[in-house]
Design a protein around this motif. Structure first.
Motif, PDB file in Angstrom:
ATOM      1  N   ARG A 148       0.878  -1.218  -0.029  1.00  0.00           N
ATOM      2  CA  ARG A 148      -0.083   0.187  -0.079  1.00  0.00           C
ATOM      3  C   ARG A 148       0.947   1.122   0.004  1.00  0.00           C
ATOM      4  NH1 ARG A 148      -5.297   1.322   1.582  1.00  0.00           N
ATOM      5  NH2 ARG A 148      -5.421   3.592   2.686  1.00  0.00           N
ATOM      6  N   CYS A 207      -2.751   0.615  -4.529  1.00  0.00           N
ATOM      7  CA  CYS A 207      -2.305  -0.865  -3.723  1.00  0.00           C
ATOM      8  C   CYS A 207      -1.953  -1.897  -4.768  1.00  0.00           C
ATOM      9  CB  CYS A 207      -3.751  -1.360  -3.142  1.00  0.00           C
ATOM     10  SG  CYS A 207      -3.561  -3.044  -2.510  1.00  0.00           S
ATOM     11  N   ALA A 222      -6.103  -2.490   0.226  1.00  0.00           N
ATOM     12  CA  ALA A 222      -6.683  -1.995  -0.638  1.00  0.00           C
ATOM     13  C   ALA A 222      -7.804  -0.863  -0.293  1.00  0.00           C
ATOM     14  CB  ALA A 222      -7.425  -3.096  -1.650  1.00  0.00           C
ATOM     15  N   ALA A 225      -8.443   2.759  -1.723  1.00  0.00           N
ATOM     16  CA  ALA A 225      -7.370   3.194  -2.755  1.00  0.00           C
ATOM     17  C   ALA A 225      -7.920   3.688  -3.980  1.00  0.00           C
ATOM     18  CB  ALA A 225      -6.422   1.991  -2.881  1.00  0.00           C
ATOM     19  N   VAL A 228      -6.247  -0.150  -7.343  1.00  0.00           N
ATOM     20  CA  VAL A 228      -5.753  -1.411  -6.950  1.00  0.00           C
ATOM     21  C   VAL A 228      -5.459  -2.134  -8.009  1.00  0.00           C
ATOM     22  CG1 VAL A 228      -6.548  -3.665  -5.795  1.00  0.00           C
ATOM     23  CG2 VAL A 228      -7.395  -1.388  -4.779  1.00  0.00           C
ATOM     24  N   HIS A 230      -4.487  -6.033  -9.079  1.00  0.00           N
ATOM     25  CA  HIS A 230      -4.927  -7.251  -8.308  1.00  0.00           C
ATOM     26  C   HIS A 230      -5.059  -8.207  -9.664  1.00  0.00           C
ATOM     27  CE1 HIS A 230      -6.791 -10.471  -6.114  1.00  0.00           C
ATOM     28  NE2 HIS A 230      -7.338  -9.649  -5.122  1.00  0.00           N
ATOM     29  N   ALA A 257     -12.196  -5.286  -4.648  1.00  0.00           N
ATOM     30  CA  ALA A 257     -12.285  -4.048  -4.662  1.00  0.00           C
ATOM     31  C   ALA A 257     -13.550  -3.371  -4.357  1.00  0.00           C
ATOM     32  CB  ALA A 257     -12.276  -3.779  -6.113  1.00  0.00           C
ATOM     33  N   ALA A 262     -12.627   0.553  -3.288  1.00  0.00           N
ATOM     34  CA  ALA A 262     -11.874   1.274  -3.887  1.00  0.00           C
ATOM     35  C   ALA A 262     -12.214   2.176  -5.251  1.00  0.00           C
ATOM     36  CB  ALA A 262     -10.627   0.198  -4.533  1.00  0.00           C
ATOM     37  N   LEU A 265     -10.157  -0.633 -10.351  1.00  0.00           N
ATOM     38  CA  LEU A 265      -9.331  -1.891 -10.267  1.00  0.00           C
ATOM     39  C   LEU A 265      -8.846  -2.095 -11.448  1.00  0.00           C
ATOM     40  CD1 LEU A 265      -9.039  -4.704  -8.999  1.00  0.00           C
ATOM     41  CD2 LEU A 265     -11.280  -5.477  -9.981  1.00  0.00           C
TER      42      LEU A 265
END
Length: 309
Positions: A148, A207, A222, A225, A228, A230, A257, A262, A265
């Motif tokens: 993070r 993140c 996350a 954020a 993110v 991922h 997410a 968030a 994503l």
């Protein structure tokens, strides 16, 4: 602040996607680049971009699987050969120090710059006046970490119009007021810079997660954020396979997410079993749960704009 995806595939390199590497471009913020993972041929990918290896200040390794680290020794050597002289710090799980030191020693690669290696555990691993980086261990077959990255809040905009209306003209004094200092004017007035500043500008939060099954630590990293990143190694219908191989599906990434509240994503680490014609379907699977989703591809540049009040 930009994200530059150098490798977005999973496991093995494929023609449309190389293995994992992601650059956080902080050229405006600190004239440097932070690299996250360094899979095989990362330096070859860099040749197709404007990224300069000598600008790489930090390298963060999520875990020690080969598709995330096999490009590291070569990049470290090339950075030296290409005139890089400023120090570089590597952060990674226990074992990263031995891997790097043995690789450099056996290949007799001698670096011309200071190299620091920090083996990480849960918690804050870096902090300065601009950024703070926290890490937590995820759920993977070996120790795998997520990061993070939090930008510190910045002071608000100076109200120059109000200052001029009060007879305070532009000059060096504005710089002091911007810092929130108390200043005595030539006419004897004492003014507080904080009274002429707008609200603080909230820093950006990013993140970046290593390989993982869905887990609480990923949600924590996350939380709220701006972006993110991922992994989405498998499609929604392959949830059992994802579990068996300690990975996530498109829908699981989207669910995280959503739970983390968030903003954006970005799906990453896509299995080579999915050809280019499948990518839209994978993205739509995630969008059905979390609409503000996009899929990463090699050489994608994503700008993370500053917040505005």
């Amino acid at each position: 602040m930009k994200l530059l995806f150098l490798g977005t595939g999973a496991g093995v390199p494929a023609k449309p996607r190389n293995v994992s590497s992601l650059a956080l471009m902080l050229l405006e913020e600190r004239n440097s680049v932070w690299l996250f993972d360094c899979g095989e041929a990362t330096q070859h990918q860099i040749l197709h971009t404007s990224l300069k290896p000598r600008k790489i200040e930090k390298i963060f390794i999520t875990h020690l699987h080969g598709d995330h680290i096999f490009g590291l020794p070569g990049l470290l050597g090339s950075r030296s050969f290409q005139g890089g002289e400023t120090g570089l710090t590597i952060y990674g799980p226990k074992g990263i120090r031995e891997y790097v030191e043995v690789s450099l020693k056996i290949s007799q690669t001698h670096l011309k710059y200071p190299l620091s290696i920090i083996e990480i555990e849960n918690g804050t691993i870096f902090k300065d006046e601009q950024f703070e980086i926290e890490t937590l261990q995820l759920d993977h077959g070996i120790a795998s970490f997520g990061f993070r990255i939090t930008e510190k809040d910045k002071k608000g905009t100076l109200d120059a119009k109000r200052l001029r209306s009060e007879g305070i003209l532009p000059g060096p004094i504005y710089k002091r007021l911007k810092k929130g200092e108390i200043v005595t004017l030539e006419d004897g007035r004492v003014i507080n810079g904080n009274e002429y500043l707008g609200p603080d500008l909230k820093g950006r939060v990013l993140c970046i997660l290593g390989d993982t099954r869905p887990c609480e630590n990923a949600i924590t990293l996350a939380s709220r954020a701006d972006v993110v990143v991922h992994e989405a190694t498998f499609s929604a219908e392959s949830e059992r396979m994802a579990w068996d191989y300690f990975h996530s599906t498109t829908v699981q990434a989207a669910t995280l997410a959503l739970q983390a509240q968030a903003h954006t994503l970005c799906l990453n680490h896509i299995s080579s079993r999915y050809i280019k014609e499948d990518w839209d379907q994978l993205t739509e699977e995630a969008k059905a749960v979390f609409p503000n989703t996009e899929m990463a591809f090699d050489f994608l540049e994503m700008t993370i704009a500053p917040h505005k009040n």
